[in-house]
Scaffold this motif. Structure first.
Motif, PDB file in Angstrom:
ATOM      1  N   THR A   1      36.414  44.608  30.547  1.00  0.00           N
ATOM      2  CA  THR A   1      37.117  44.219  31.770  1.00  0.00           C
ATOM      3  C   THR A   1      36.243  43.361  32.678  1.00  0.00           C
ATOM      4  O   THR A   1      36.708  42.366  33.245  1.00  0.00           O
ATOM      5  CB  THR A   1      37.612  45.468  32.511  1.00  0.00           C
ATOM      6  N   SER A   2      34.979  43.709  32.824  1.00  0.00           N
ATOM      7  CA  SER A   2      34.090  42.917  33.678  1.00  0.00           C
ATOM      8  C   SER A   2      33.993  41.478  33.179  1.00  0.00           C
ATOM      9  O   SER A   2      33.996  40.530  33.973  1.00  0.00           O
ATOM     10  CB  SER A   2      32.702  43.559  33.736  1.00  0.00           C
ATOM     11  N   GLN A   3      33.936  41.299  31.867  1.00  0.00           N
ATOM     12  CA  GLN A   3      33.847  39.945  31.310  1.00  0.00           C
ATOM     13  C   GLN A   3      35.140  39.175  31.535  1.00  0.00           C
ATOM     14  O   GLN A   3      35.124  37.992  31.930  1.00  0.00           O
ATOM     15  CB  GLN A   3      33.520  40.021  29.819  1.00  0.00           C
ATOM     16  N   ILE A   4      36.277  39.839  31.299  1.00  0.00           N
ATOM     17  CA  ILE A   4      37.568  39.162  31.461  1.00  0.00           C
ATOM     18  C   ILE A   4      37.762  38.686  32.898  1.00  0.00           C
ATOM     19  O   ILE A   4      38.236  37.575  33.146  1.00  0.00           O
ATOM     20  CB  ILE A   4      38.722  40.093  31.044  1.00  0.00           C
ATOM     21  N   PHE A   5      37.384  39.510  33.861  1.00  0.00           N
ATOM     22  CA  PHE A   5      37.615  39.163  35.266  1.00  0.00           C
ATOM     23  C   PHE A   5      36.526  38.273  35.857  1.00  0.00           C
ATOM     24  O   PHE A   5      36.797  37.501  36.775  1.00  0.00           O
ATOM     25  CB  PHE A   5      37.760  40.441  36.102  1.00  0.00           C
ATOM     26  N   GLU A   6      35.318  38.371  35.346  1.00  0.00           N
ATOM     27  CA  GLU A   6      34.210  37.614  35.946  1.00  0.00           C
ATOM     28  C   GLU A   6      33.826  36.371  35.144  1.00  0.00           C
ATOM     29  O   GLU A   6      33.441  35.356  35.728  1.00  0.00           O
ATOM     30  CB  GLU A   6      32.992  38.528  36.090  1.00  0.00           C
ATOM     31  N   HIS A   7      33.956  36.438  33.811  1.00  0.00           N
ATOM     32  CA  HIS A   7      33.548  35.306  32.972  1.00  0.00           C
ATOM     33  C   HIS A   7      34.519  35.116  31.811  1.00  0.00           C
ATOM     34  O   HIS A   7      34.133  35.238  30.644  1.00  0.00           O
ATOM     35  CB  HIS A   7      32.127  35.528  32.424  1.00  0.00           C
ATOM     36  N   PRO A   8      35.787  34.832  32.103  1.00  0.00           N
ATOM     37  CA  PRO A   8      36.745  34.654  31.008  1.00  0.00           C
ATOM     38  C   PRO A   8      36.369  33.460  30.136  1.00  0.00           C
ATOM     39  O   PRO A   8      35.814  32.465  30.624  1.00  0.00           O
ATOM     40  CB  PRO A   8      38.067  34.426  31.738  1.00  0.00           C
ATOM     41  N   ASN A   9      36.678  33.585  28.860  1.00  0.00           N
ATOM     42  CA  ASN A   9      36.331  32.521  27.920  1.00  0.00           C
ATOM     43  C   ASN A   9      37.414  31.457  27.794  1.00  0.00           C
ATOM     44  O   ASN A   9      37.131  30.357  27.332  1.00  0.00           O
ATOM     45  CB  ASN A   9      36.074  33.120  26.525  1.00  0.00           C
ATOM     46  N   ASP A  10      38.651  31.805  28.193  1.00  0.00           N
ATOM     47  CA  ASP A  10      39.769  30.891  28.011  1.00  0.00           C
ATOM     48  C   ASP A  10      40.267  30.434  29.383  1.00  0.00           C
ATOM     49  O   ASP A  10      40.442  31.251  30.288  1.00  0.00           O
ATOM     50  CB  ASP A  10      40.900  31.595  27.246  1.00  0.00           C
ATOM     51  N   PRO A  11      40.485  29.142  29.577  1.00  0.00           N
ATOM     52  CA  PRO A  11      40.947  28.663  30.888  1.00  0.00           C
ATOM     53  C   PRO A  11      42.289  29.251  31.303  1.00  0.00           C
ATOM     54  O   PRO A  11      42.575  29.350  32.500  1.00  0.00           O
ATOM     55  CB  PRO A  11      41.034  27.140  30.701  1.00  0.00           C
ATOM     56  N   ARG A  12      43.118  29.663  30.339  1.00  0.00           N
ATOM     57  CA  ARG A  12      44.399  30.289  30.694  1.00  0.00           C
ATOM     58  C   ARG A  12      44.162  31.650  31.344  1.00  0.00           C
ATOM     59  O   ARG A  12      44.871  32.028  32.280  1.00  0.00           O
ATOM     60  CB  ARG A  12      45.262  30.439  29.440  1.00  0.00           C
ATOM     61  N   THR A  13      43.168  32.374  30.861  1.00  0.00           N
ATOM     62  CA  THR A  13      42.817  33.651  31.484  1.00  0.00           C
ATOM     63  C   THR A  13      42.328  33.419  32.898  1.00  0.00           C
ATOM     64  O   THR A  13      42.749  34.108  33.837  1.00  0.00           O
ATOM     65  CB  THR A  13      41.729  34.375  30.669  1.00  0.00           C
ATOM     66  N   GLU A  14      41.451  32.456  33.053  1.00  0.00           N
ATOM     67  CA  GLU A  14      40.903  32.173  34.385  1.00  0.00           C
ATOM     68  C   GLU A  14      42.005  31.763  35.344  1.00  0.00           C
ATOM     69  O   GLU A  14      42.023  32.172  36.512  1.00  0.00           O
ATOM     70  CB  GLU A  14      39.852  31.062  34.287  1.00  0.00           C
ATOM     71  N   GLY A  15      42.963  30.975  34.861  1.00  0.00           N
ATOM     72  CA  GLY A  15      44.062  30.537  35.701  1.00  0.00           C
ATOM     73  C   GLY A  15      44.916  31.705  36.180  1.00  0.00           C
ATOM     74  O   GLY A  15      45.331  31.754  37.340  1.00  0.00           O
ATOM     75  N   TYR A  16      45.142  32.657  35.301  1.00  0.00           N
ATOM     76  CA  TYR A  16      45.950  33.838  35.682  1.00  0.00           C
ATOM     77  C   TYR A  16      45.173  34.739  36.633  1.00  0.00           C
ATOM     78  O   TYR A  16      45.714  35.176  37.655  1.00  0.00           O
ATOM     79  CB  TYR A  16      46.352  34.614  34.425  1.00  0.00           C
ATOM     80  N   ILE A  17      43.928  35.005  36.308  1.00  0.00           N
ATOM     81  CA  ILE A  17      43.105  35.884  37.142  1.00  0.00           C
ATOM     82  C   ILE A  17      42.955  35.311  38.550  1.00  0.00           C
ATOM     83  O   ILE A  17      42.960  36.049  39.548  1.00  0.00           O
ATOM     84  CB  ILE A  17      41.712  36.091  36.503  1.00  0.00           C
ATOM     85  N   SER A  18      42.841  33.988  38.651  1.00  0.00           N
ATOM     86  CA  SER A  18      42.628  33.347  39.947  1.00  0.00           C
ATOM     87  C   SER A  18      43.919  33.101  40.709  1.00  0.00           C
ATOM     88  O   SER A  18      43.906  32.585  41.823  1.00  0.00           O
ATOM     89  CB  SER A  18      41.880  32.015  39.759  1.00  0.00           C
TER      90      SER A  18
END
Length: 264
Positions: A243-260
């Motif tokens: 979870t820490s990696q997904i929320f702080e350092h996602p590997n996929d820009p789609r993940t980052e877009g959703y989290i942000s």
């Protein structure tokens, strides 16, 4: 993608169809013992569909078809001869809306062991233990004969959790268990999940990213791919990690877009 050395539950090449509609495509997930895994993503991305595949709840939908495999302790739960009722006893489900039976608080908890023929040395002790595990005993111990409907929303959800663990499952699935609850009741359920993790493997679907960040050891992010011809949206797994990696350092820009909060 993180994997437990001996996953309790695993989905491999999971595809789900409702008639001709391809609802979920090629999902691979391993769920580790005594961990909480959160499935997150926008509406229509297949999170709940995947969750329902993990204990064969989609069997109850006549148009549903599941391809690939879901293994529980290396046993394919969709294999010929596997009893779906036994699957659901070992892999319990708590739904989005609390759904106590129209019975007493006591009988709600005792129902599962009774109908499955589970041998319980002392039902009174078993009901008390389950209510204690669900952090509800002190609130209901003097009114066990009252209807489950007499409880508040948060208490009803904890009663449903007590009912689920009464059959001594190994895994607990939770489909947005706090979405209909106020912040105080939500905090109580989240605290309960963290306590139950000591004995159970828990998999939750949630739209609340803060909830996933608070309780989950690992998080899987799903999104939906639209079909240019029909407009139908097929869910797919984008990224799975701690979870820490997904929320702080996602590997996929789609993940980052959703989290942000750029979409969802």
């Amino acid at each position: 993608m993180p994997k437990d050395p001996v996953p309790v539950l695993a989905a491999h090449d999971l595809n789900v169809y409702y008639g001709s509609f391809h609802a979920v495509s090629d999902v691979d997930l391993d769920f580790g013992r005594n961990e909480i895994t959160a499935l997150i993503g926008p509406s229509g991305c297949g999170k709940s569909t995947v969750l329902r595949c993990l204990n064969r709840m989609n069997d109850l939908v006549s148009s549903a078809r599941v391809e690939g495999s879901v293994t529980y302790h290396d046993q394919d739960i969709y294999a010929r001869g596997v009893d779906p009722i036994e699957v659901r006893r070992r892999i319990g489900m708590v739904f989005q809306l609390a759904n106590p039976f129209p019975k007493s608080i006591y009988d709600n908890v005792a129902y599962g062991p009774r109908v499955t023929g589970m041998k319980v040395p002392d039902m009174d002790d078993h009901v008390e233990q389950c209510l204690r595990q669900a952090a509800l005993w002190d609130e209901v111990k003097d009114k066990l004969k009252e209807s489950g409907y007499s409880l508040s929303g948060g208490q009803q959800q904890r009663l449903c959790i007590a009912r689920t663990i009464a059959t001594q499952p190994d895994v607990i699935l939770m489909d947005e268990p706090c979405s209909a609850l106020d912040p105080i009741a939500t905090a109580a359920i989240e605290d309960l999940m963290l306590e139950l993790r000591e004995e159970y493997t828990i998999i939750i679907v949630t739209h609340n990213m803060q909830e996933a960040a608070r309780v989950a050891d690992r998080t899987a992010f799903f999104t939906a791919r639209p079909d240019e011809t029909t407009g139908n949206r097929t869910g797919l797994l984008v990224e799975y990690g701690f979870t820490s990696q997904i929320f702080e350092h996602p590997n996929d820009p789609r993940t980052e877009g959703y989290i942000s909060g750029q979409f969802g």
